[in-house]
Scaffold this active site. Structure first.
Site, short mmCIF file in Angstrom:
data_model
loop_
_atom_site.label_atom_id
_atom_site.label_comp_id
_atom_site.label_asym_id
_atom_site.label_seq_id
_atom_site.Cartn_x
_atom_site.Cartn_y
_atom_site.Cartn_z
N ASP A 31 0.93 -1.32 0.00
CA ASP A 31 0.04 0.10 0.08
C ASP A 31 0.90 1.36 0.06
O ASP A 31 1.93 1.38 0.75
CB ASP A 31 -0.98 0.05 1.19
N ILE A 32 0.68 2.32 -0.80
CA ILE A 32 1.32 3.53 -0.83
C ILE A 32 1.22 4.28 0.35
O ILE A 32 2.10 5.34 0.21
CB ILE A 32 1.04 4.14 -2.19
N GLN A 94 -14.35 2.70 1.66
CA GLN A 94 -13.67 2.25 0.45
C GLN A 94 -13.51 3.35 -0.52
O GLN A 94 -14.30 4.23 -0.59
CB GLN A 94 -14.75 1.20 -0.12
N HIS A 100 -10.35 -5.52 -2.26
CA HIS A 100 -9.12 -5.88 -1.71
C HIS A 100 -9.15 -6.09 -0.17
O HIS A 100 -9.95 -5.60 0.51
CB HIS A 100 -8.08 -4.73 -2.17
N HIS A 102 -6.73 -5.62 3.10
CA HIS A 102 -5.72 -5.08 3.70
C HIS A 102 -4.83 -6.01 4.67
O HIS A 102 -5.65 -6.64 5.49
CB HIS A 102 -6.02 -3.81 4.63
P1 AMP Z 1 -9.81 1.27 0.69
O1 AMP Z 1 -10.04 2.48 1.47
O2 AMP Z 1 -9.79 0.13 1.69
O3 AMP Z 1 -10.70 1.55 -0.78
O4 AMP Z 1 -8.09 1.60 0.42
C1 AMP Z 1 -7.45 1.71 -0.94
C2 AMP Z 1 -6.11 1.52 -0.67
O5 AMP Z 1 -5.42 1.50 -1.82
C3 AMP Z 1 -5.47 2.64 0.34
O6 AMP Z 1 -4.88 2.35 1.48
C4 AMP Z 1 -4.63 3.44 -0.74
O7 AMP Z 1 -3.36 3.87 -0.07
C5 AMP Z 1 -4.18 2.22 -1.45
N1 AMP Z 1 -3.80 2.61 -2.94
C6 AMP Z 1 -4.33 3.58 -3.76
N2 AMP Z 1 -4.01 3.54 -4.78
C7 AMP Z 1 -2.82 2.70 -4.78
C8 AMP Z 1 -1.59 2.38 -5.85
N3 AMP Z 1 -1.60 2.84 -6.83
N4 AMP Z 1 -0.61 1.48 -5.28
C9 AMP Z 1 -0.87 0.90 -3.93
N5 AMP Z 1 -1.83 1.11 -3.12
C10 AMP Z 1 -2.75 2.25 -3.54
#
Ligand code: AMP
Ligand code: ZN
Length: 137
Positions: A31-32, A94, A100, A102
Site C-alpha cells: 500500500d502506498i 472504500q 482488496h 488490507h
Molecule cells: P480502501 O479505503 O480500502 O479502498 O483502500 C484503498 C487503499 O489503496 C488505500 O490504503 C490506498 O493507499 C491504496 N492505494 C491506492 N492506490 C494505490 C496504488 N496505486 N498502489 C498501492 N496502493 C494504492
C-alpha cells in the site's frame, strides 16, 4: 478489466507496484499509504467492485493469499500481530472499487489506532437489531 481501475492496471503490469506475492488468481502489493510498516493489499486478478460482488471462489483465493502473506511477513518482518481489513462501500471508507484485503502487520506501540471507542451497548437494542438481521417478526 474495468476501465480506469488502478488495481486492474497493477494486475496488467501497466501501473507500478511493489509486488510481494502472486499466484494464478491473486496479486499482493505494498500500500502506498501504509498504516504501519509492511501494510499490503491482496486483490483478485479478476475485477469485482467489493465484498458484495466478488465470487465465492475469488473471495476464498484472496483470503488464502492474505494468510499466506501474513506467514511470509511473520518470518521476515516479525510483527506482533496482524489486522485484516476490508472496506465495503464509500461510507465504510472504500476508495478503490476493486475488491482488496488490507494485510496490516502490527507492532507493539505502532501508530495505528482504532478510529472508534467501543462502549458498552444496550442489550435490548442489540437484541432488536439482531432480530432485524434474522428477519424475526
Ligand atoms: P480502501 O479505503 O480500502 O479502498 O483502500 C484503498 C487503499 O489503496 C488505500 O490504503 C490506498 O493507499 C491504496 N492505494 C491506492 N492506490 C494505490 C496504488 N496505486 N498502489 C498501492 N496502493 C494504492
Ligand atoms: Zn479492477
Amino acid at each position: 478489466v474495468a476501465d480506469a481501475c488502478i488495481f486492474c492496471a497493477i494486475v496488467a503490469g501497466d501501473a507500478p507496484a511493489q509486488l510481494v506475492d502472486s499466484d494464478e488468481h491473486t496479486v499482493s502489493f505494498m500500500d502506498i499509504n501504509p498504516f504501519t510498516p509492511g501494510h499490503a493489499l491482496v486483490i483478485p486478478r479478476t475485477h469485482s467492485a467489493d465484498l458484495t460482488e466478488i465470487s465465492d471462489e475469488d473471495l476464498q483465493r484472496t483470503t488464502i493469499a492474505a494468510r499466506r502473506l501474513t506467514r511470509k511477513m511473520a518470518e521476515t518482518l516479525e510483527p506482533a500481530g496482524f489486522n485484516i481489513l476490508n472496506a465495503c462501500g464509500a461510507a465504510a471508507w472504500q476508495t478503490v472499487f476493486h475488491f482488496h484485503l488490507h494485510v496490516i502487520p502490527r507492532y507493539e506501540d505502532d501508530p495505528m489506532r482504532l478510529p472508534v471507542i467501543p462502549r458498552g451497548g444496550d442489550p435490548d437494542e442489540i437484541a432488536r437489531i439482531a432480530g432485524r438481521i434474522r428477519g424475526d417478526e
